[in-house]
Design a protein around this motif. Structure first.
Motif, PDB file in Angstrom:
ATOM      1  N   ASP A  68     104.157  25.362  16.712  1.00  0.00           N
ATOM      2  CA  ASP A  68     102.944  24.668  16.297  1.00  0.00           C
ATOM      3  C   ASP A  68     101.679  25.471  16.557  1.00  0.00           C
ATOM      4  OD1 ASP A  68     103.045  24.586  19.020  1.00  0.00           O
ATOM      5  OD2 ASP A  68     102.958  22.404  19.205  1.00  0.00           O
ATOM      6  N   GLY A  69     101.820  26.745  16.912  1.00  0.00           N
ATOM      7  CA  GLY A  69     100.666  27.590  17.144  1.00  0.00           C
ATOM      8  C   GLY A  69     100.222  27.676  18.589  1.00  0.00           C
ATOM      9  N   ARG A  70     100.747  26.811  19.446  1.00  0.00           N
ATOM     10  CA  ARG A  70     100.383  26.850  20.857  1.00  0.00           C
ATOM     11  C   ARG A  70     101.224  27.895  21.590  1.00  0.00           C
ATOM     12  NH1 ARG A  70     101.034  20.921  23.007  1.00  0.00           N
ATOM     13  NH2 ARG A  70     103.033  21.228  21.935  1.00  0.00           N
ATOM     14  N   GLN A  71     100.917  28.041  22.875  1.00  0.00           N
ATOM     15  CA  GLN A  71     101.610  29.004  23.724  1.00  0.00           C
ATOM     16  C   GLN A  71     102.499  28.264  24.724  1.00  0.00           C
ATOM     17  OE1 GLN A  71     101.350  32.483  23.513  1.00  0.00           O
ATOM     18  NE2 GLN A  71     100.151  32.129  21.659  1.00  0.00           N
ATOM     19  N   ARG A  72     103.733  28.768  24.888  1.00  0.00           N
ATOM     20  CA  ARG A  72     104.654  28.186  25.863  1.00  0.00           C
ATOM     21  C   ARG A  72     104.620  29.031  27.129  1.00  0.00           C
ATOM     22  NH1 ARG A  72     109.064  25.010  25.155  1.00  0.00           N
ATOM     23  NH2 ARG A  72     109.122  25.494  22.911  1.00  0.00           N
ATOM     24  N   PRO A  73     104.260  28.441  28.278  1.00  0.00           N
ATOM     25  CA  PRO A  73     104.207  29.231  29.517  1.00  0.00           C
ATOM     26  C   PRO A  73     105.604  29.481  30.073  1.00  0.00           C
ATOM     27  CG  PRO A  73     103.623  26.958  29.972  1.00  0.00           C
ATOM     28  CD  PRO A  73     103.810  27.052  28.483  1.00  0.00           C
ATOM     29  N   LEU A  74     105.821  30.682  30.552  1.00  0.00           N
ATOM     30  CA  LEU A  74     107.068  31.066  31.201  1.00  0.00           C
ATOM     31  C   LEU A  74     106.756  31.625  32.583  1.00  0.00           C
ATOM     32  CD1 LEU A  74     109.113  32.858  28.380  1.00  0.00           C
ATOM     33  CD2 LEU A  74     109.309  30.500  29.161  1.00  0.00           C
ATOM     34  N   GLY A  75     107.666  31.406  33.522  1.00  0.00           N
ATOM     35  CA  GLY A  75     107.551  31.954  34.867  1.00  0.00           C
ATOM     36  C   GLY A  75     108.653  32.959  35.122  1.00  0.00           C
ATOM     37  N   ILE A  76     108.317  34.207  35.385  1.00  0.00           N
ATOM     38  CA  ILE A  76     109.302  35.271  35.567  1.00  0.00           C
ATOM     39  C   ILE A  76     109.445  35.560  37.056  1.00  0.00           C
ATOM     40  CG2 ILE A  76     110.000  37.576  34.895  1.00  0.00           C
ATOM     41  CD1 ILE A  76     109.657  35.616  32.577  1.00  0.00           C
ATOM     42  N   PRO A  77     110.570  35.212  37.696  1.00  0.00           N
ATOM     43  CA  PRO A  77     110.770  35.549  39.116  1.00  0.00           C
ATOM     44  C   PRO A  77     111.101  37.035  39.279  1.00  0.00           C
ATOM     45  CG  PRO A  77     112.216  33.739  38.379  1.00  0.00           C
ATOM     46  CD  PRO A  77     111.678  34.423  37.164  1.00  0.00           C
ATOM     47  N   THR A  78     111.086  37.490  40.512  1.00  0.00           N
ATOM     48  CA  THR A  78     111.539  38.836  40.810  1.00  0.00           C
ATOM     49  C   THR A  78     113.054  38.917  40.652  1.00  0.00           C
ATOM     50  OG1 THR A  78     111.820  38.365  43.169  1.00  0.00           O
ATOM     51  CG2 THR A  78     109.645  39.133  42.438  1.00  0.00           C
ATOM     52  N   TYR A  79     113.574  40.142  40.547  1.00  0.00           N
ATOM     53  CA  TYR A  79     115.007  40.259  40.299  1.00  0.00           C
ATOM     54  C   TYR A  79     115.817  39.777  41.500  1.00  0.00           C
ATOM     55  CZ  TYR A  79     119.418  42.001  38.596  1.00  0.00           C
ATOM     56  OH  TYR A  79     120.717  42.067  38.150  1.00  0.00           O
ATOM     57  N   ALA A  80     115.390  40.079  42.710  1.00  0.00           N
ATOM     58  CA  ALA A  80     116.104  39.593  43.893  1.00  0.00           C
ATOM     59  C   ALA A  80     116.098  38.066  43.927  1.00  0.00           C
ATOM     60  CB  ALA A  80     115.470  40.166  45.160  1.00  0.00           C
ATOM     61  N   ASP A  81     114.974  37.474  43.528  1.00  0.00           N
ATOM     62  CA  ASP A  81     114.897  36.020  43.488  1.00  0.00           C
ATOM     63  C   ASP A  81     115.844  35.461  42.431  1.00  0.00           C
ATOM     64  OD1 ASP A  81     113.770  33.849  44.758  1.00  0.00           O
ATOM     65  OD2 ASP A  81     112.245  33.552  43.224  1.00  0.00           O
ATOM     66  N   LYS A  82     115.994  36.150  41.313  1.00  0.00           N
ATOM     67  CA  LYS A  82     116.930  35.698  40.280  1.00  0.00           C
ATOM     68  C   LYS A  82     118.368  35.687  40.805  1.00  0.00           C
ATOM     69  CE  LYS A  82     114.227  37.467  36.353  1.00  0.00           C
ATOM     70  NZ  LYS A  82     114.215  38.437  35.228  1.00  0.00           N
ATOM     71  N   VAL A  83     118.733  36.706  41.566  1.00  0.00           N
ATOM     72  CA  VAL A  83     120.097  36.782  42.089  1.00  0.00           C
ATOM     73  C   VAL A  83     120.360  35.630  43.051  1.00  0.00           C
ATOM     74  CG1 VAL A  83     121.699  38.176  43.451  1.00  0.00           C
ATOM     75  CG2 VAL A  83     120.211  39.273  41.768  1.00  0.00           C
ATOM     76  N   LEU A  84     119.420  35.356  43.932  1.00  0.00           N
ATOM     77  CA  LEU A  84     119.604  34.262  44.880  1.00  0.00           C
ATOM     78  C   LEU A  84     119.608  32.917  44.167  1.00  0.00           C
ATOM     79  CD1 LEU A  84     119.980  33.487  47.810  1.00  0.00           C
ATOM     80  CD2 LEU A  84     117.494  33.471  48.084  1.00  0.00           C
ATOM     81  N   GLN A  85     118.744  32.732  43.186  1.00  0.00           N
ATOM     82  CA  GLN A  85     118.759  31.492  42.422  1.00  0.00           C
ATOM     83  C   GLN A  85     120.077  31.316  41.683  1.00  0.00           C
ATOM     84  OE1 GLN A  85     115.370  30.727  39.913  1.00  0.00           O
ATOM     85  NE2 GLN A  85     113.911  31.528  41.409  1.00  0.00           N
ATOM     86  N   ARG A  86     120.619  32.409  41.175  1.00  0.00           N
ATOM     87  CA  ARG A  86     121.915  32.327  40.507  1.00  0.00           C
ATOM     88  C   ARG A  86     123.003  31.906  41.467  1.00  0.00           C
ATOM     89  NH1 ARG A  86     123.153  31.717  35.565  1.00  0.00           N
ATOM     90  NH2 ARG A  86     121.712  33.395  34.948  1.00  0.00           N
ATOM     91  N   ALA A  87     122.991  32.409  42.693  1.00  0.00           N
ATOM     92  CA  ALA A  87     123.999  32.023  43.684  1.00  0.00           C
ATOM     93  C   ALA A  87     123.908  30.536  44.011  1.00  0.00           C
ATOM     94  CB  ALA A  87     123.833  32.873  44.947  1.00  0.00           C
ATOM     95  N   VAL A  88     122.693  30.030  44.184  1.00  0.00           N
ATOM     96  CA  VAL A  88     122.523  28.601  44.479  1.00  0.00           C
ATOM     97  C   VAL A  88     122.957  27.762  43.285  1.00  0.00           C
ATOM     98  CG1 VAL A  88     120.831  26.826  45.032  1.00  0.00           C
ATOM     99  CG2 VAL A  88     120.700  29.046  46.157  1.00  0.00           C
ATOM    100  N   ALA A  89     122.626  28.183  42.075  1.00  0.00           N
ATOM    101  CA  ALA A  89     123.041  27.444  40.888  1.00  0.00           C
ATOM    102  C   ALA A  89     124.556  27.414  40.749  1.00  0.00           C
ATOM    103  CB  ALA A  89     122.405  28.057  39.646  1.00  0.00           C
ATOM    104  N   MET A  90     125.229  28.499  41.140  1.00  0.00           N
ATOM    105  CA  MET A  90     126.684  28.538  41.078  1.00  0.00           C
ATOM    106  C   MET A  90     127.327  27.555  42.041  1.00  0.00           C
ATOM    107  SD  MET A  90     127.039  32.678  40.752  1.00  0.00           S
ATOM    108  CE  MET A  90     128.761  32.734  41.202  1.00  0.00           C
ATOM    109  N   VAL A  91     126.647  27.230  43.126  1.00  0.00           N
ATOM    110  CA  VAL A  91     127.165  26.242  44.075  1.00  0.00           C
ATOM    111  C   VAL A  91     126.841  24.824  43.612  1.00  0.00           C
ATOM    112  CG1 VAL A  91     127.009  25.412  46.451  1.00  0.00           C
ATOM    113  CG2 VAL A  91     127.067  27.858  45.999  1.00  0.00           C
ATOM    114  N   LEU A  92     125.668  24.619  43.040  1.00  0.00           N
ATOM    115  CA  LEU A  92     125.278  23.282  42.605  1.00  0.00           C
ATOM    116  C   LEU A  92     125.994  22.867  41.323  1.00  0.00           C
ATOM    117  CD1 LEU A  92     121.413  23.319  43.194  1.00  0.00           C
ATOM    118  CD2 LEU A  92     123.184  22.404  44.687  1.00  0.00           C
ATOM    119  N   GLU A  93     126.334  23.818  40.495  1.00  0.00           N
ATOM    120  CA  GLU A  93     126.904  23.499  39.187  1.00  0.00           C
ATOM    121  C   GLU A  93     128.199  22.705  39.269  1.00  0.00           C
ATOM    122  OE1 GLU A  93     127.755  25.757  34.932  1.00  0.00           O
ATOM    123  OE2 GLU A  93     127.255  26.903  36.738  1.00  0.00           O
TER     124      GLU A  93
END
Length: 573
Positions: A234-259
């Motif tokens: 629609d012409g607007r901007q969608r905000p995204l938040g980019i974590p650091t790579y180490a933070d992505k790895v840790l978030q992935r580990a937690v998501a693998m336990v919660l899933e």
């Protein structure tokens, strides 16, 4: 306030088995799998194929010399009772406390899902049968990184929806961290520290162990996410938040336990951000539901700025209904309060999860499951006069009602329900439509869902069916972006342009190539040819020396692939 669930609060403390304490390149359960079971032992949850999510025998490991089978009885296990509570023996790998109730111990031979059979009819000996986990969803997919401990968590969450898991962090070990690193994208955008996956891999083992030790000890500090924007339709901007790579790895580990825990609660109507479930599955389920009921009254819903509007306090309350692990709760709280860095300034909002973080999809799914899915299934459905079909993909959802009065009542109650949880429905995208079959002579409306316009039309045999075509806004945006690409890259070699345009056409057909959408696919392919020729003719001032014969000769050497409906209702191309 969060509406309380009608369930018994039960605290579940999942303990580690002694084998899980082994660290190194190869986990204990992988060693067990390589060497095979010893004589007299019964499997305790090791799948024969690690690619399938399976549940194992409820029976625990027996001592040598106590083999089960015909004519031989498994030794009984002692259950210790303490203050009116019943405790599962530690050999099961869990401590379960249920106040005022008993009989939590698991029976040995019930021939239930995942239980070992008494005999193999072909060979006449004890035979262990593995079957996939079945939660609320009818098809639970397997994950390569599911260890036996996480399989036990999934099995217990499925069998006992009233339990609350208080100890899950011990499943995050160095082996799970390696799997988390392997499943994390290596080509993603960098965070605020500017480090890439290649920088993290220089000293991979040390970085993983440091990350694990800081997370377990509580010394981990979640860095702020880097704010970036992508254009919306629609012409607007969608905000995204980019974590650091180490933070992505840790978030992935937690998501693998919660899933494996929350997947047992999710319903079949939810398709977004779930493994082995795609937007085409949601579209197929919606069409089947509408065709089965002969149409009806549709509520087309969209939540306004969903990822940025989730209240942190209510999200923690919803998560605590199933998970009360201190380490995981603390990590999730740190990620929610990490802040957003934009133009050198860090802001700390009190609501929302960064859209772009690895942990955000499962948190958003858990919250919207409580807000919408469970509410419609357990509170709304029992009081309806007709049938109801819900299909949700992330924050976009469609509800089909057979009765008009049911649709009107739910349509009026939806804004109040979402406001209770701090959310707001989009005023323009949320509407009530008459989508009944026009076989009786009435005029039916159309609606958009996941980039497709759904409408009634006659089939080749003359029957009224639901057809889908590319939404006008999506097709117009795709052609505009394509024309811009051809203009900015017209000076590249023709061979390179041809390869890129072929990939764009195949990518478009991979998503929009469904049954009844061939005319829109043909228009997109024609638009590619039109824009490509237009800007090739403008590469120089010699347009007069390039007649149609030149273009026909070029198409013989660099033809575009055909626009194929890859997701056909009748066959798979």
């Amino acid at each position: 306030m969060i509406e309380p669930r009608n369930r018994v609060s039960v605290e579940v403390d999942v303990l580690r088995r002694p084998e899980d304490n082994i660290t190194g390149t190869e986990t204990a359960w992988c060693r067990w799998l390589h060497r095979g079971p010893r004589a007299g032992h019964v499997s305790i949850g090791l799948p024969r194929n690690l690619g399938d999510l399976t549940v194992s025998s409820e029976s625990s490991r027996l001592r040598p010399g106590h083999q089960t089978g015909p004519g031989r009885r498994a030794p009984s296990r002692r259950v210790v009772k303490n203050r009116g509570a019943t405790e599962v023996p530690p050999i099961e790998g869990n401590e379960v406390t249920r106040d005022g109730r008993s009989g939590v111990g698991v029976s040995h031979k019930t021939d239930e899902v995942g239980e070992p059979r008494r005999r193999d009819p072909a060979e006449g000996r004890a035979h262990h049968v593995m079957e996939p986990l079945r939660g609320t969803m009818t098809k639970t997919k397997g994950l390569n990184y599911f260890s036996p401990g996480l399989q036990r968590v999934a099995r217990q969450a499925r069998d006992h929806p009233e339990w609350r898991f208080t100890t899950l962090a011990h499943h995050i070990d160095i082996d799970l961290m390696r799997e988390a690193y392997r499943h994390t994208r290596k080509d993603g955008a960098v965070g605020v520290d500017g480090k890439t996956a290649a920088d993290f891999e220089v000293d991979l083992e040390s970085n993983l162990r440091t990350l694990l030790e800081e997370a377990k000890s509580g010394r981990y500090r979640a860095p702020a996410v880097r704010r970036t924007y992508i254009p919306k339709g629609d012409g607007r901007q969608r905000p995204l938040g980019i974590p650091t790579y180490a933070d992505k790895v840790l978030q992935r580990a937690v998501a693998m336990v919660l899933e494996p825990l929350y997947e047992q609660d999710f319903m079949d109507c939810s398709y977004g951000f779930r493994r082995q479930r795609s937007a085409h599955d949601a579209l197929g389920a919606l069409r089947e539901g509408v065709m089965r009921t002969g149409g009806g009254y549709v509520i087309e819903g969209d939540i306004q700025d969903y990822f940025g509007a989730i209240p942190h306090a209510q999200l923690r309350e919803v998560l605590s209904q199933r998970m009360r692990d201190g380490v995981l709760t603390r990590l999730i709280g740190k990620w929610l309060n990490a802040g957003v860095q934009e133009d050198g300034h860090i802001s700390r909002p009190t609501s929302g999860t960064p859209q772009g973080g690895v942990i955000s999809p499962i948190l958003a799914n858990v919250y919207l499951h409580e807000v919408l899915d469970a509410w419609l299934e357990h509170t709304v459905r029992p009081g309806l006069r007709g049938s109801m079909e819900l299909v949700r993909y992330a924050d976009d959802f469609v509800i089909v009602f057979q009765n008009r009065r049911d649709a009107e009542q739910v349509y009026e109650a939806l804004p109040r329900r979402f406001a209770t949880y701090g959310l707001t429905l989009h005023p323009e995208k949320t509407k009530l439509l008459d989508f009944c079959s026009p076989c009786g002579g009435s005029r039916s409306e159309s609606f958009d869902f996941l980039g497709f316009t759904h409408y009634w039309a006659r089939s080749r045999r003359g029957y009224w069916v639901v057809k889908r075509k590319t939404a006008k806004s999506r097709l117009r945006r795709a052609l505009r972006d394509l024309n811009t690409w051809c203009r900015t890259h017209r000076h590249l070699p023709v061979r390179d342009q041809h390869e890129t345009l072929c990939r764009k056409l195949r990518g478009h057909c991979n998503y929009y190539g469904i049954t009844s959408n061939s005319p829109a696919l043909a228009r997109f392919r024609h638009g590619i040819l039109k824009s490509w020729r237009k800007w090739l003719m403008r590469r120089s001032n010699a347009a007069a020396r390039k007649p149609w014969s030149w273009w026909a000769n070029l198409m013989q050497h660099y033809p575009l692939p055909p626009a194929i409906a890859y997701h056909s209702l009748y066959h798979r191309s």
